[in-house]
Design an enzyme around this catalytic site. Structure first.
Site, mmCIF file in Angstrom:
data_model
loop_
_atom_site.group_PDB
_atom_site.id
_atom_site.type_symbol
_atom_site.label_atom_id
_atom_site.label_comp_id
_atom_site.label_asym_id
_atom_site.label_seq_id
_atom_site.Cartn_x
_atom_site.Cartn_y
_atom_site.Cartn_z
ATOM 1 N N HIS A 118 -2.330 -6.372 12.747
ATOM 2 C CA HIS A 118 -2.137 -7.190 11.554
ATOM 3 C C HIS A 118 -1.909 -6.273 10.360
ATOM 4 O O HIS A 118 -1.931 -5.049 10.481
ATOM 5 C CB HIS A 118 -3.312 -8.144 11.325
ATOM 6 C CG HIS A 118 -4.639 -7.491 11.109
ATOM 7 N ND1 HIS A 118 -5.266 -6.716 12.066
ATOM 8 C CD2 HIS A 118 -5.496 -7.501 10.040
ATOM 9 C CE1 HIS A 118 -6.430 -6.292 11.616
ATOM 10 N NE2 HIS A 118 -6.589 -6.745 10.372
ATOM 11 N N HIS A 120 -3.484 -5.547 7.457
ATOM 12 C CA HIS A 120 -4.485 -4.883 6.617
ATOM 13 C C HIS A 120 -4.337 -3.368 6.666
ATOM 14 O O HIS A 120 -4.014 -2.783 7.709
ATOM 15 C CB HIS A 120 -5.893 -5.293 7.044
ATOM 16 C CG HIS A 120 -6.207 -6.728 6.742
ATOM 17 N ND1 HIS A 120 -7.249 -7.409 7.323
ATOM 18 C CD2 HIS A 120 -5.598 -7.619 5.910
ATOM 19 C CE1 HIS A 120 -7.273 -8.652 6.863
ATOM 20 N NE2 HIS A 120 -6.281 -8.796 6.009
ATOM 21 N N ASP A 122 -6.238 -0.816 6.797
ATOM 22 C CA ASP A 122 -6.967 0.064 7.709
ATOM 23 C C ASP A 122 -6.394 0.023 9.118
ATOM 24 O O ASP A 122 -6.911 0.681 10.021
ATOM 25 C CB ASP A 122 -8.463 -0.273 7.725
ATOM 26 C CG ASP A 122 -8.747 -1.717 8.090
ATOM 27 O OD1 ASP A 122 -7.968 -2.600 7.691
ATOM 28 O OD2 ASP A 122 -9.755 -1.971 8.778
#
Length: 343
Positions: A118, A120, A122
């Protein structure tokens, strides 16, 4: 859907700081199975547990990489921002690219696919460093709702290398674009951020998240490789734990609304005032707590539960100012004719 509240990252970092010391230590690089190597992202912290897990998958020279690491100073919980708004202008943490490039070189390996669970930071932050190290990977980056220059991932898409067949599974909820990846040879699932090795995850959309947990359970995978934390040895048990935890929050909310509404008929808050505001719900469930805790932690979490129940037509609300909106439990006879729930 309007009215949802973003989680406050700085508050949650402080709130969760204590659990870091209770986490088991994970090796920087570990062969977690004969076809899966876990390489930590070098970004341990309250929001990332021992750090982001990135995985090399396969048994031959060509491997699949699942996730990269973290952008410097990335905000893990900027859930209110759309994927298209996330611009990777900063390079990732140097420790991760050093670890993975050294491992690939030492073992004479190459990457055929780079799969991102996904958007994000990180999980995607190491992409610029990876491309700087290996420009030939420019056409091998895959992500649902891809950024410029990336390839899309579709539900059910297959990625294969020697010793590994990986199937993409669309599992939104934690984020709008979240993908898990099923490793057919091991009956294992790379769970991304939907299910963690320790504790519980957060959801951007609780309704879709719960549906995705059910989809993940229906796969029947025994092992889970999470994006944060240790390997999940019994994934069905962990998924059941996650679903029961969320369902318990829903039951607690419904019980609170039903109880307070019944008491409201005798003059307390409830039906006499057309339902409960979010602050009244907090008081009924937790007593008097500091307003900062309400605004930065409890309110976003409880609103996710309320919206999920509204979507299920188990609660309704009075339209108006989101901060003053009154919520009420629906009785069975009213569920199909109530006004004031999201369509």
């Amino acid at each position: 859907m309007g009215g949802r509240m973003p989680f406050n990252q700085s508050f949650w970092e402080e709130f969760l700081m204590g659990r870091e010391g209770r986490l088991p230590t994970l090796p920087e690089i570990s062969h977690v199975s004969k076809r899966v190597v876990r390489i930590l992202g070098g970004n341990p912290g309250s929001m990332h547990l021992q750090g982001t897990n990135t995985y090399l998958v396969g048994t031959g020279r060509s491997r699949i990489l699942i996730d990269t690491a973290q952008v410097k100073q990335a905000s893990f919980l900027r859930l209110q921002r759309a994927p298209s708004q996330l611009i990777h202008s900063k390079k990732g943490l140097p420790v991760w690219i050093s670890r993975i490039s050294s491992f690939l070189r030492t073992h004479n390996l190459e990457l055929s696919y780079v799969l991102l669970t996904h958007w994000h930071g990180d999980h995607t932050g190491g992409v610029p460093d990876l491309l700087a190290h290996s420009p030939s990977l420019a056409d091998k980056i895959y992500k649902n709702c891809p950024d410029a220059g990336q390839n899309p991932i579709t539900d059910g898409q297959i990625f294969s290398v020697n010793g590994a067949t990986v199937r993409a599974v669309f599992t939104p909820g934690h984020s709008v674009d979240h993908m898990c990846f099923q490793l057919e040879e091991e009956n294992a699932l790379f769970t991304g951020d939907n299910v963690l090795g320790h504790g519980f995850s957060v959801a951007q959309d609780l309704g879709r998240y719960m549906h995705s947990l059910g989809d993940m359970a229906s796969l029947g995978c025994g092992i889970g490789y999470p994006a944060h934390g240790a390997v999940i040895g019994n994934l069905p048990e962990k998924l059941e734990e996650y679903m029961k935890h969320r369902e318990g929050r829903e039951r607690m909310m419904l019980s609170t609304l039903t109880r307070e509404q019944a008491q409201g008929e005798g003059g307390r808050v409830g039906e006499t005032k057309g339902g409960l505001t979010l602050n009244e719900i907090v008081i009924a469930m937790y007593g008097r707590v500091p307003q900062e805790v309400v605004e930065k932690a409890l309110a976003p979490s409880l609103l996710q539960v309320l919206w999920k129940l509204a979507e299920d037509r188990r609660v309704g609300f009075k339209p108006g100012d989101p901060l003053k909106r009154r919520w009420f439990a629906l009785d069975q006879r009213k569920r199909n004719r109530v006004r004031g729930y999201p369509s």
